[in-house]
Design an enzyme around this catalytic site. Structure first.
Site, short mmCIF file in Angstrom:
data_model
loop_
_atom_site.label_atom_id
_atom_site.label_comp_id
_atom_site.label_asym_id
_atom_site.label_seq_id
_atom_site.Cartn_x
_atom_site.Cartn_y
_atom_site.Cartn_z
N ILE A 21 -56.97 -53.32 -14.62
CA ILE A 21 -55.58 -53.07 -14.23
C ILE A 21 -55.02 -51.96 -15.12
CG2 ILE A 21 -53.27 -54.08 -14.05
CD1 ILE A 21 -55.33 -55.14 -12.00
N HIS A 38 -60.48 -66.78 -15.34
CA HIS A 38 -61.80 -66.39 -15.81
C HIS A 38 -62.71 -67.62 -15.76
CE1 HIS A 38 -64.66 -63.84 -17.90
NE2 HIS A 38 -64.99 -64.90 -18.60
N ASN A 79 -54.62 -63.94 -14.61
CA ASN A 79 -56.02 -63.89 -14.18
C ASN A 79 -56.66 -65.25 -14.41
OD1 ASN A 79 -58.49 -62.62 -13.33
ND2 ASN A 79 -59.12 -62.51 -15.46
N GLY A 123 -62.85 -64.22 -1.45
CA GLY A 123 -61.45 -64.63 -1.31
C GLY A 123 -61.19 -66.12 -1.26
N SER A 124 -62.11 -66.95 -1.73
CA SER A 124 -61.86 -68.39 -1.69
C SER A 124 -60.67 -68.77 -2.58
CB SER A 124 -63.11 -69.19 -2.07
OG SER A 124 -63.56 -68.83 -3.35
N ASN A 125 -60.55 -68.17 -3.76
CA ASN A 125 -59.38 -68.45 -4.60
C ASN A 125 -58.10 -67.94 -3.96
OD1 ASN A 125 -59.98 -69.98 -6.92
ND2 ASN A 125 -60.91 -68.23 -7.92
#
Length: 189
Positions: A89, A105, A103, A12-14
């Site tokens: 998704i 990447h 998103n 979860g850093s982003n």
């Protein structure tokens, strides 16, 4: 003000970076919900620590249109941000949020994209290929892996001394710098 749902599967850093960015710049958006498919993922702790509601969902719930659309509507979600979400998704979500699912990447798409190309797999492939540069791609989500319109790319050099770990560090730096800004620029003005 736009309401964002972040879908994440890992540390979860982003997600934390995006939450903090919009808490510090609250005029354009807020993260209203973090959705995760792994009950022990670090992203849940990070979100809860920052006061953001979370929901842990199963694969069958992700693919249940009534369940997912009601969950997103309960939080008035305008935009979905994928930040290390490792599930495809479903088409009904893509159709319901057409051009409103983004998103990030960890390569310069179309290079090193597609099914199975995420995180460490990408960094290992980049080093093994001996390319001289890599980077990040922020793109819209479609029914195909890593195939949506590219909104932004940022590059970094890859040297002969680089390892998957050092490439990952460079990519994380680019993600932290650009992802929240690009979300705001394209979706929250």
């Amino acid at each position: 003000m736009k309401k964002i749902a972040i879908f994440a599967s890992g540390n979860g850093s982003n997600a934390e970076n995006i939450i903090r960015y919009f808490k510090e710049n609250p005029q354009s958006a807020e993260v209203a919900l973090v959705i995760c498919n792994k009950p022990q993922a670090g992203v849940l702790y990070r979100a809860e620590k920052l006061g953001v509601p979370t929901a842990v969902i199963t694969k069958s719930e992700l693919n249940d249109s009534v369940f997912m659309l009601e969950l997103l509507q309960q939080h008035s979600v305008d935009l979905i941000v994928l930040a290390g979400f490792l599930q495809m998704i479903p088409a009904f979500l893509i159709n319901s949020y057409r051009d409103k699912i983004v998103n990030i990447h960890p390569s310069l798409l179309p290079a090193f994209g597609g099914k199975g190309m995420f995180g460490r797999n990408v960094h290992e492939a980049v080093v093994a290929a001996g390319v001289q540069e890599t980077g990040i791609t922020i793109h819209l989500v479609t029914e195909k892996y890593d195939d949506g319109a590219i909104l932004f790319q940022a590059k970094t050099d890859v040297t002969h001394q680089d390892t998957p770990d050092s490439v990952e560090t460079k990519i994380h730096s680019l993600e932290k710098e650009y992802f929240p800004q690009i979300i705001e620029k394209f979706f929250c003005k």
